[in-house]
Scaffold this motif. Structure first.
Motif, PDB file in Angstrom:
ATOM      1  N   ARG A   1      -2.115  -1.775   0.745  1.00  0.00           N
ATOM      2  CA  ARG A   1      -2.190  -2.991  -0.545  1.00  0.00           C
ATOM      3  C   ARG A   1      -1.665  -4.574  -0.181  1.00  0.00           C
ATOM      4  O   ARG A   1      -2.125  -5.521  -0.835  1.00  0.00           O
ATOM      5  N   ALA A   2      -0.758  -4.317   0.314  1.00  0.00           N
ATOM      6  CA  ALA A   2       0.120  -5.598   0.532  1.00  0.00           C
ATOM      7  C   ALA A   2      -0.583  -6.452   1.639  1.00  0.00           C
ATOM      8  O   ALA A   2      -0.926  -7.623   1.625  1.00  0.00           O
ATOM      9  N   VAL A   3      -1.062  -5.632   2.936  1.00  0.00           N
ATOM     10  CA  VAL A   3      -1.722  -6.213   3.812  1.00  0.00           C
ATOM     11  C   VAL A   3      -3.065  -6.779   3.285  1.00  0.00           C
ATOM     12  O   VAL A   3      -3.542  -7.968   3.389  1.00  0.00           O
ATOM     13  N   ARG A   4      -4.024  -5.948   2.750  1.00  0.00           N
ATOM     14  CA  ARG A   4      -5.219  -6.331   2.016  1.00  0.00           C
ATOM     15  C   ARG A   4      -5.200  -7.598   0.984  1.00  0.00           C
ATOM     16  O   ARG A   4      -5.726  -8.601   1.000  1.00  0.00           O
ATOM     17  N   GLY A   5      -4.067  -7.479   0.200  1.00  0.00           N
ATOM     18  CA  GLY A   5      -3.527  -8.444  -0.768  1.00  0.00           C
ATOM     19  C   GLY A   5      -3.243  -9.696  -0.440  1.00  0.00           C
ATOM     20  O   GLY A   5      -3.369 -10.808  -1.049  1.00  0.00           O
ATOM     21  N   THR A   6      -2.617  -9.905   0.738  1.00  0.00           N
ATOM     22  CA  THR A   6      -2.105 -11.192   1.528  1.00  0.00           C
ATOM     23  C   THR A   6      -3.200 -11.549   2.611  1.00  0.00           C
ATOM     24  O   THR A   6      -2.921 -12.514   3.196  1.00  0.00           O
TER      25      THR A   6
END
Length: 212
Positions: free
Chosen positions: A56-61
């Motif tokens: 989620r952090a990779v996708r969200g950034t």
């Protein structure tokens, strides 16, 4: 004291550029990680929460999420993996699907592999280069086989590789420790999911937890 690995050069930290970062989710398949699978790795369920946090952090950034799927054709007459391992992840079967608890979205990419490494005879390298990715966060199972093989090839192909230790599991404690040590001293950087998420969202550097 490992005097050979102690001969180190360069910085043991990385600052991430989220748009140029991808998370590779290696072999989180039903046959390996779900009850009833062909060769289930005990304890793999504990990987899901930290993996989802990283995904989620990779996708969200603005980074790339890639699911690497071990898949084998039933028609193969000489399947190299099956010379040493129980048949698994047969194409079209339930066992060859990614486990449901992982956070998947339509924009994620999927890479089918026939051998341990996610790079070997796949279009992973080409896909990452087309997406201008230079840093890989590698998570999944198992640390001492498919994760390690993928990290090796990432290094050989010129990528920076990061392995969050709470996002990978090996066939045993000895194999986990040895593989992470070798990755952290020779092929990349070993850290935690929490450190990766902070690096992506706050811009702080990721520090290598492995010291020779």
């Amino acid at each position: 004291m490992d005097t050979f690995s102690a001969h180190r050069h360069g910085d043991d930290s990385m600052t991430l550029s989220p748009p140029h970062t991808a998370v590779l989710v290696v072999d989180m398949m039903n046959d390996f990680c779900a009850e009833g699978g062909a060769m289930v790795l005990p304890g793999s369920e504990r990987l899901v929460p930290p993996q989802n946090a990283v995904i989620r952090a990779v996708r969200g950034t603005g980074g790339v999420v890639a699911f690497i799927k071990d898949t084998h054709r039933p028609q193969a007459r000489r399947e190299r993996e099956f010379l040493k391992r129980t048949p698994h992840c047969i194409e079209g079967s339930w066992g060859a699907e990614v486990i449901d608890p992982l956070d998947r979205r339509p924009g994620d990419i999927e890479i089918v592999k026939r051998r341990y490494s996610g790079f070997f005879n796949t279009d992973l390298d080409l896909s990452l280069k087309d997406m201008v990715v230079d840093t890989l966060i590698v998570v999944g199972v198992v640390t001492n086989i498919c994760v390690r093989s993928t990290v090796h090839d990432a290094f050989f192909n010129g990528y920076r590789a990061i392995v969050p230790e709470d996002c990978v599991a090996a066939t045993g404690p000895r194999e986990q420790e040895s593989s992470l040590y070798d990755i952290g001293t020779h092929f990349g950087l070993v850290t935690t999911s929490e450190a990766v998420v902070r690096a992506l969202r706050e811009g702080v550097a990721v520090e290598n937890r492995i010291t020779a």
